[in-house]
Write a protein that holds these residues in place. Structure first.
Motif, PDB file in Angstrom:
ATOM      1  N   ALA A  53      -3.266  25.777  -7.920  1.00 14.71           N
ATOM      2  CA  ALA A  53      -2.066  26.161  -7.179  1.00 14.71           C
ATOM      3  C   ALA A  53      -2.422  26.697  -5.801  1.00 14.71           C
ATOM      4  CB  ALA A  53      -1.270  27.206  -7.965  1.00 14.71           C
ATOM      5  N   SER A  54      -3.439  27.529  -5.727  1.00 11.43           N
ATOM      6  CA  SER A  54      -3.859  28.099  -4.451  1.00 11.43           C
ATOM      7  C   SER A  54      -4.347  27.019  -3.487  1.00 11.43           C
ATOM      8  CB  SER A  54      -4.955  29.135  -4.695  1.00 11.43           C
ATOM      9  OG  SER A  54      -5.402  29.684  -3.478  1.00 11.43           O
ATOM     10  N   MET A  55      -5.162  26.100  -4.002  1.00 13.02           N
ATOM     11  CA  MET A  55      -5.657  24.995  -3.172  1.00 13.02           C
ATOM     12  C   MET A  55      -4.492  24.154  -2.642  1.00 13.02           C
ATOM     13  SD  MET A  55      -8.894  23.867  -5.568  1.00 13.02           S
ATOM     14  CE  MET A  55      -9.200  22.323  -4.744  1.00 13.02           C
ATOM     15  N   ALA A  56      -3.556  23.829  -3.528  1.00  9.94           N
ATOM     16  CA  ALA A  56      -2.414  22.996  -3.144  1.00  9.94           C
ATOM     17  C   ALA A  56      -1.550  23.707  -2.108  1.00  9.94           C
ATOM     18  CB  ALA A  56      -1.593  22.641  -4.379  1.00  9.94           C
ATOM     19  N   GLN A  57      -1.276  24.982  -2.309  1.00 12.86           N
ATOM     20  CA  GLN A  57      -0.457  25.730  -1.359  1.00 12.86           C
ATOM     21  C   GLN A  57      -1.122  25.789   0.014  1.00 12.86           C
ATOM     22  OE1 GLN A  57      -0.043  29.304  -3.685  1.00 12.86           O
ATOM     23  NE2 GLN A  57       1.978  28.704  -4.421  1.00 12.86           N
ATOM     24  N   LYS A  58      -2.416  26.000   0.045  1.00 14.23           N
ATOM     25  CA  LYS A  58      -3.143  26.053   1.317  1.00 14.23           C
ATOM     26  C   LYS A  58      -3.126  24.688   2.004  1.00 14.23           C
ATOM     27  CE  LYS A  58      -5.160  29.072   3.156  1.00 14.23           C
ATOM     28  NZ  LYS A  58      -4.678  29.966   4.222  1.00 14.23           N
ATOM     29  N   LEU A  59      -3.306  23.622   1.243  1.00 17.23           N
ATOM     30  CA  LEU A  59      -3.243  22.274   1.819  1.00 17.23           C
ATOM     31  C   LEU A  59      -1.877  21.985   2.420  1.00 17.23           C
ATOM     32  CD1 LEU A  59      -5.212  20.295  -0.891  1.00 17.23           C
ATOM     33  CD2 LEU A  59      -5.791  20.393   1.536  1.00 17.23           C
ATOM     34  N   VAL A  60      -0.821  22.323   1.702  1.00 22.15           N
ATOM     35  CA  VAL A  60       0.536  22.089   2.199  1.00 22.15           C
ATOM     36  C   VAL A  60       0.766  22.904   3.471  1.00 22.15           C
ATOM     37  CG1 VAL A  60       2.992  22.449   1.700  1.00 22.15           C
ATOM     38  CG2 VAL A  60       1.504  21.426  -0.024  1.00 22.15           C
ATOM     39  N   SER A  90       0.836  -1.183   0.000  1.00 23.50           N
ATOM     40  CA  SER A  90       0.000   0.000   0.000  1.00 23.50           C
ATOM     41  C   SER A  90       0.877   1.241   0.000  1.00 23.50           C
ATOM     42  CB  SER A  90      -0.898  -0.022   1.231  1.00 23.50           C
ATOM     43  OG  SER A  90      -1.566   1.200   1.394  1.00 23.50           O
ATOM     44  N   ILE A  91       0.571   2.163  -0.883  1.00 26.16           N
ATOM     45  CA  ILE A  91       1.363   3.393  -0.952  1.00 26.16           C
ATOM     46  C   ILE A  91       0.857   4.466   0.004  1.00 26.16           C
ATOM     47  CG2 ILE A  91       2.141   2.984  -3.299  1.00 26.16           C
ATOM     48  CD1 ILE A  91       0.036   5.013  -4.230  1.00 26.16           C
ATOM     49  N   ALA A  92      -0.399   4.353   0.438  1.00 26.81           N
ATOM     50  CA  ALA A  92      -0.971   5.335   1.367  1.00 26.81           C
ATOM     51  C   ALA A  92      -2.240   4.747   1.972  1.00 26.81           C
ATOM     52  CB  ALA A  92      -1.290   6.633   0.651  1.00 26.81           C
ATOM     53  N   ASP A  93      -2.641   5.313   3.094  1.00 29.87           N
ATOM     54  CA  ASP A  93      -3.896   4.888   3.707  1.00 29.87           C
ATOM     55  C   ASP A  93      -5.094   5.569   3.056  1.00 29.87           C
ATOM     56  OD1 ASP A  93      -2.550   3.263   5.494  1.00 29.87           O
ATOM     57  OD2 ASP A  93      -2.412   4.834   7.019  1.00 29.87           O
ATOM     58  N   TYR A  94      -4.867   6.784   2.567  1.00 33.41           N
ATOM     59  CA  TYR A  94      -5.950   7.568   1.953  1.00 33.41           C
ATOM     60  C   TYR A  94      -5.458   8.243   0.694  1.00 33.41           C
ATOM     61  CZ  TYR A  94      -8.000   7.062   6.562  1.00 33.41           C
ATOM     62  OH  TYR A  94      -8.493   6.552   7.720  1.00 33.41           O
ATOM     63  N   MET A  95      -6.363   8.405  -0.269  1.00 32.63           N
ATOM     64  CA  MET A  95      -6.089   9.160  -1.473  1.00 32.63           C
ATOM     65  C   MET A  95      -7.246  10.126  -1.682  1.00 32.63           C
ATOM     66  SD  MET A  95      -5.126   7.941  -5.320  1.00 32.63           S
ATOM     67  CE  MET A  95      -3.852   6.902  -4.647  1.00 32.63           C
ATOM     68  N   VAL A  96      -6.900  11.387  -1.882  1.00 30.21           N
ATOM     69  CA  VAL A  96      -7.899  12.425  -2.106  1.00 30.21           C
ATOM     70  C   VAL A  96      -7.711  12.945  -3.524  1.00 30.21           C
ATOM     71  CG1 VAL A  96      -8.754  14.688  -1.366  1.00 30.21           C
ATOM     72  CG2 VAL A  96      -7.862  13.069   0.328  1.00 30.21           C
ATOM     73  N   VAL A  97      -8.804  13.056  -4.269  1.00 30.88           N
ATOM     74  CA  VAL A  97      -8.771  13.590  -5.623  1.00 30.88           C
ATOM     75  C   VAL A  97      -9.713  14.777  -5.663  1.00 30.88           C
ATOM     76  CG1 VAL A  97      -9.153  13.105  -8.065  1.00 30.88           C
ATOM     77  CG2 VAL A  97      -8.323  11.288  -6.555  1.00 30.88           C
ATOM     78  N   ALA A  98      -9.174  15.934  -6.079  1.00 30.31           N
ATOM     79  CA  ALA A  98      -9.969  17.164  -6.101  1.00 30.31           C
ATOM     80  C   ALA A  98      -9.679  17.930  -7.380  1.00 30.31           C
ATOM     81  CB  ALA A  98      -9.634  18.028  -4.892  1.00 30.31           C
ATOM     82  N   SER A  99     -10.569  18.870  -7.699  1.00 31.22           N
ATOM     83  CA  SER A  99     -10.397  19.700  -8.890  1.00 31.22           C
ATOM     84  C   SER A  99     -10.523  21.170  -8.539  1.00 31.22           C
ATOM     85  CB  SER A  99     -11.467  19.379  -9.941  1.00 31.22           C
ATOM     86  OG  SER A  99     -11.317  18.090 -10.432  1.00 31.22           O
ATOM     87  N   GLY A 100      -9.766  21.968  -9.273  1.00 33.24           N
ATOM     88  CA  GLY A 100      -9.911  23.413  -9.242  1.00 33.24           C
ATOM     89  C   GLY A 100     -10.319  23.855 -10.631  1.00 33.24           C
ATOM     90  N   ARG A 101     -10.894  25.027 -10.754  1.00 32.04           N
ATOM     91  CA  ARG A 101     -11.400  25.472 -12.063  1.00 32.04           C
ATOM     92  C   ARG A 101     -10.328  26.013 -12.993  1.00 32.04           C
ATOM     93  NH1 ARG A 101     -16.706  27.489  -9.216  1.00 32.04           N
ATOM     94  NH2 ARG A 101     -15.198  28.536  -7.910  1.00 32.04           N
ATOM     95  N   SER A 102      -9.168  26.366 -12.454  1.00 33.06           N
ATOM     96  CA  SER A 102      -8.091  26.930 -13.267  1.00 33.06           C
ATOM     97  C   SER A 102      -6.754  26.564 -12.628  1.00 33.06           C
ATOM     98  CB  SER A 102      -8.223  28.459 -13.317  1.00 33.06           C
ATOM     99  OG  SER A 102      -8.023  29.009 -12.021  1.00 33.06           O
TER     100      SER A 102
END
Length: 82
Positions: free
Chosen positions: A18-25, A1-13
């Motif tokens: 980039a903004s979503m990813a930066q905030k998550l990090v 197993s490479i991870a316990d969870y996988m999250v898949v999300a979309s942004g409109r642009s």
């Protein structure tokens, strides 16, 4: 197993991805966890590896093209029987 969870999300642009990813990090690091990031410069598909959680953030066209949900989907039992 490479991870316990996988999250898949979309942004409109790319900008929103980039903004979503930066905030998550930022939130992951605030929680005292480590995060490795790939794809942020172009922000078509950003992969965040937070050890036991892997997060994919896509632009809709890229998400549709790669169809990552299908790649990780369990096989249809009836379709595999002959």
């Amino acid at each position: 197993s490479i991870a316990d969870y996988m999250v898949v999300a979309s942004g409109r642009s790319s900008r929103q991805v980039a903004s979503m990813a930066q905030k998550l990090v930022e939130r992951i690091k605030q929680a005292g966890r480590h995060a490795r990031v790939e794809g942020l410069p172009t922000a078509d598909w950003v992969l965040i590896d937070a050890d036991d959680v892997i997060i994919h953030v896509f632009r809709p066209e890229v998400r549709s093209f790669y169809n990552i949900e299908k790649m990780w989907q369990a096989p249809d039992i009836d379709a595999t029987r002959h």
